[in-house]
Scaffold this active site. Structure first.
Site, PDB file in Angstrom:
ATOM      1  N   ASP A 136       0.862  -1.170   0.000  1.00 42.01           N
ATOM      2  CA  ASP A 136       0.000   0.000   0.000  1.00 42.01           C
ATOM      3  C   ASP A 136       0.908   1.232   0.000  1.00 42.01           C
ATOM      4  O   ASP A 136       2.117   1.123   0.208  1.00 42.01           O
ATOM      5  CB  ASP A 136      -0.888  -0.055   1.251  1.00 42.01           C
TER       6      ASP A 136
ATOM      7  N   ASP B 227       0.014   5.157   1.315  1.00 40.96           N
ATOM      8  CA  ASP B 227      -0.108   5.965   2.534  1.00 40.96           C
ATOM      9  C   ASP B 227      -0.062   5.107   3.789  1.00 40.96           C
ATOM     10  O   ASP B 227      -0.731   4.063   3.855  1.00 40.96           O
ATOM     11  CB  ASP B 227      -1.423   6.751   2.506  1.00 40.96           C
TER      12      ASP B 227
END
Length: 411
Positions: free
Chosen positions: A153, A155
């Site tokens: 991922d 953030d």
């Protein structure tokens, strides 16, 4: 009369991981029996050491039992009868395990790091169990299948929420190490852009480091892709491009099932989601604007205002429920998630994104793929679906990602 338990379960079940909560409950018994909170650390130190050793043994026995339950669950899944496993009866929401989890060894490792069995006032926590499961998964990969593909991922996993991957980020050297080991990397992010320039702004530190590295071969550099919009836009590394990335046409990576996603259905689903988002914004008086994209729609705050977590979660759950109840929501996959200070609905989800990365790299199997992310709760968390496509590690900060990759290297 509705009990407090039922009310809390109904309101908070989407914010809990039932397997972790169940393991926490098992560990609570030896903690209560052996905690001795009335003792003073300086007094009877030999006794405290003996109690800690006994507690450690009791915790290890519990993890050994859970480890065997997971092996039994895997065995039932291989026989196409997962519903008959004892673990499924104890934890109905438990999913699929692609490798064994070496929980006893993982607990012993984390106990050396966190001194879990020496604590007398603080019981084994959610984070303790989460990190033990991460270590157990890394051990499972190292001892059984190995790792060919690591997906991340963006953030909170590679960089702070809303930030960028700057050259001084310690995760960059760890990602370069993966590439040097001929492993593939996929950055599977909710950020959905059609242009490589936007991703270059987010990932500049990594992409420039790859370009400047004298150790990486061109083949190893080609081992990095960026999947945007959960599962909608793929970019590959391209050293000749000023933005270090080149768009990959959908036909080169799209899964066969994706070809059935009709444009009319996509438009209809986004229309329903947008209508629901606007209704939530009005009902909750949210200071937001609506942003409609090619394959996503969402709301974001105006003038950098802050939206409360409760309002974000309410919006996610309302929109998710609304779309799921529609006819198009039943035939087209989507993901509604809380982005920290915004809410978006994307076509597809990270399970599709990870699977597309696996296909692009020649058909890497789930057992040899690791997805690293920070959002694994059952609703409003866009890493949750990745559990369907790969093994996973649940981290809580970019610093934990660095620690995880170092732990993988050590194995």
């Amino acid at each position: 009369m509705t009990t407090r338990y039922r009310v809390e379960y109904a309101l908070k079940s989407h914010r809990r991981d039932q397997l972790i909560e169940w393991i926490k409950g098992l560990l609570a018994v030896p903690f209560v029996l052996h905690s001795q909170p009335t003792a003073v650390y300086q007094e009877h130190s030999e006794n405290l050491i003996a109690v800690a050793a006994d507690t450690h043994q009791r915790y290890a026995e519990i993890f050994r039992d859970v480890e065997m339950l997971i092996r039994d669950h895997i065995s039932h899944e291989q026989k196409a009868a997962p519903g008959n496993s004892k673990l499924k009866l104890l934890v109905p929401s438990v999913g699929t395990f692609f490798t064994p989890l070496f929980l006893v060894d993982a607990f012993r490792y984390q106990d050396r790091q966190r001194f879990i069995s020496r604590r007398r006032f603080v019981a084994p926590s959610f984070n303790d169990v989460r990190l033990i499961l991460n270590s157990a998964q890394l051990l499972g990969l190292a001892r059984s299948t190995g790792v060919d593909l690591v997906t991340f991922d963006g953030d909170v996993t590679l960089y702070d929420d809303g930030a960028c991957l700057t050259p001084d980020n310690p995760v960059i050297s760890r990602m370069l190490r993966l590439l040097l080991q001929d492993r593939k990397i996929g950055i599977v992010t909710a950020a959905g852009y059609n242009e490589a320039e936007k991703y270059y702004e987010r990932l500049k530190g990594l992409l420039d480091a790859m370009h400047d590295s004298p150790a990486l071969t061109d083949e190893q550099r080609a081992g990095l892709v960026v999947m945007g919009g959960e599962s909608n836009f793929l970019f590959r590394y391209d050293g000749a491009s000023p933005h270090r990335l080149t768009y990959v046409p959908r036909e080169e990576w799209m899964l066969e099932e994706m070809s059935t996603w009709a444009d009319g259905d996509i438009t209809e689903l986004l229309d329903i989601a947008e209508s629901s988002l606007r209704a939530c914004a009005t009902n909750l008086n949210l200071p937001v604007a609506v942003l409609r994209k090619d394959r996503a729609v969402g709301v974001y705050p105006l003038e950098r205002s802050k939206i409360s977590r409760e309002q974000l979660e309410e919006t996610v759950l309302v929109v998710q429920n609304t779309v799921e109840r529609s006819a198009v929501g039943a035939r087209l996959p989507f993901c509604a998630f809380n982005g920290g200070n915004d809410v978006f609905v994307d076509i597809g989800d990270k399970a599709w994104g990870v699977r597309a990365c696996q296909r692009y790299f020649g058909g890497i199997v789930r057992e040899r793929t690791l997805h690293v992310g920070d959002q694994f709760l059952s609703a409003g968390a866009n890493d949750f679906k990745a559990r369907l496509a790969s093994t996973t590690a649940w981290i809580a900060s970019p610093a934990e990602t660095v620690q995880l990759l170092d732990e993988l290297q050590g194995l």
